[in-house]
Design an enzyme around this catalytic site. Structure first.
Site, PDB file in Angstrom:
ATOM      1  N   PRO A 185       0.824  -1.219   0.000  1.00  0.00           N
ATOM      2  CG  PRO A 185      -0.958  -1.620   1.456  1.00  0.00           C
ATOM      3  CD  PRO A 185       0.363  -2.198   0.989  1.00  0.00           C
ATOM      4  CB  CYS A 186       1.211   3.653  -2.650  1.00  0.00           C
ATOM      5  SG  CYS A 186      -0.455   4.161  -3.137  1.00  0.00           S
ATOM      6  N   PRO A 187       0.179   4.899   0.444  1.00  0.00           N
ATOM      7  CG  PRO A 187      -1.950   5.019   1.409  1.00  0.00           C
ATOM      8  CD  PRO A 187      -0.992   4.057   0.737  1.00  0.00           C
ATOM      9  N   PRO A 188       2.103   5.905   2.492  1.00  0.00           N
ATOM     10  CG  PRO A 188       2.659   4.372   4.162  1.00  0.00           C
ATOM     11  CD  PRO A 188       1.849   4.510   2.900  1.00  0.00           C
ATOM     12  CG  PHE A 189       6.240   4.574   0.133  1.00  0.00           C
ATOM     13  CD1 PHE A 189       7.469   4.663   0.745  1.00  0.00           C
ATOM     14  CD2 PHE A 189       5.424   3.500   0.421  1.00  0.00           C
ATOM     15  CE1 PHE A 189       7.885   3.687   1.639  1.00  0.00           C
ATOM     16  CE2 PHE A 189       5.829   2.515   1.313  1.00  0.00           C
ATOM     17  CZ  PHE A 189       7.073   2.617   1.922  1.00  0.00           C
TER      18      PHE A 189
END
Length: 340
Positions: free
Chosen positions: A75-79
């Site tokens: 999952p991409c939100p932190p990046f």
């Protein structure tokens, strides 16, 4: 050619690999709606719906034998780029969720010991503020005996009708030849050796949804009267002084780019986001919300692909996915280089 899929979502990556001749034997996601959709599209795959931290991948390997590839996009939100502005939240692998997902990806890699892995994320994964995450990928790959090749690719340059940039990392065993990314097949306007981008008009013109919409849910929300005034391919910036609007309504760059964003039938779509909004586009050039069938095509899913759940759930499944057409080209390249 057997693959294990993690952070599978609705199966965009799996769809591309399937088209190239690979078979998903095991998949994992923690969202029940996506797991249900995945199971309907891949009835022969075992789907575990729950935390990846609870999956024993050694047991998966023991059950299914040699695994050729591990595929998945943590999952991409932190990046993501938006995390630069969310100063109350940590970035990259400093974020607990970011570290949990990426570290478990490499735990799966260690326990499965496949010939190759396919790791996908947002383009922001290579940004300087996320250098620690990319370094972690490099170090863990090296420690586990893999060499990696990575690149940020634009899906539109591979025939997907969407301007969507993704970080793609392919890892192979050190005794195998280096992975070579396939050549781009499309470009804006076309060229001597490339086709022109596939446009929204190319793929949506046979879909007709000119039905009256619920007045309380019209595209544009409280700014719904403005949307018809925006030319196709433009957004709220049309109403700014900098663009010459006589009575400016908005300040320059005061909103997200997707605010009142309208597709052009002569261009690919902008990135389809995971969340559906009444005032954030892209909207259809006929001043309405896009339908599931339309964003399904924009993401290059087959028309008969199954999405379960309510409208917003289906939208999220599609928006979170990697375009299958892009993945198919990469998977075909892996097959050609290492399995022929």
């Amino acid at each position: 050619m057997k693959i294990v899929s993690i952070f599978s979502g609705v199966g965009g990556i799996d769809c591309g690999f399937k088209s190239a001749g690979f078979d998903t034997v095991f998949a994992n996601d923690n969202w029940p709606v996506a797991c249900e959709s995945f199971g309907l599209n891949y009835p022969s795959a075992e789907v575990y719906c729950g935390s990846i931290a609870d999956v024993d991948f050694r047991a998966v390997k023991e059950k299914y034998g040699t695994i050729d590839g591990l595929v998945g996009g943590p999952p991409c939100p932190p990046f993501s780029k938006s995390r630069f502005y969310r100063t109350e939240k940590k970035r990259g692998i400093e974020d607990e969720a970011g570290f949990l997902t990426v570290s478990n990806y490499f735990r799966a890699l260690e326990e499965l010991d496949p010939r190759f892995f396919f790791f996908e994320n947002v383009a922001g994964f290579v940004f300087k503020p996320h250098a620690a995450a990319l370094e972690f990928v490099k170090e863990r790959s090296e420690a586990l005996g893999y060499k990696i090749t990575y690149k940020v690719v634009n899906a539109a340059n591979f025939g997907v009708p969407q301007l969507r940039q993704r970080f793609i990392c392919i890892g192979v065993k050190k005794d195998m030849p280096d992975f070579i990314f396939p050549q781009e097949t499309h470009c804006e306007g076309g060229s001597d050796d490339k086709l022109p981008w596939v446009t929204c008009g190319d793929i949506l013109n046979d879909i007709d949804f000119d039905l009256p919409e619920d007045e309380s849910k019209r595209a544009g929300s409280k700014h719904k009267e403005l949307l018809p005034l925006i030319p196709p391919g433009d957004n709220y910036l049309f109403f700014t002084a900098e663009r010459g609007y006589p009575n400016p309504i908005f300040k320059w760059r005061s909103r997200y780019w997707s605010f009142l964003l309208k597709l052009s039938p002569q261009k690919p779509s902008w990135t389809i986001q995971a969340s559906f909004s009444n005032n954030m586009g892209p909207f259809h050039w006929k001043n309405r919300f896009l339908r599931i069938q339309e964003i399904q095509r924009i993401q290059s899913f087959p028309d008969d692909y199954i999405f379960t759940g309510k409208f917003s759930d289906q939208w999220r499944q599609i928006g979170n996915a990697v375009p299958p057409r892009l993945v198919e080209i990469l998977a075909q390249q892996i097959k050609t280089q290492y399995f022929n």
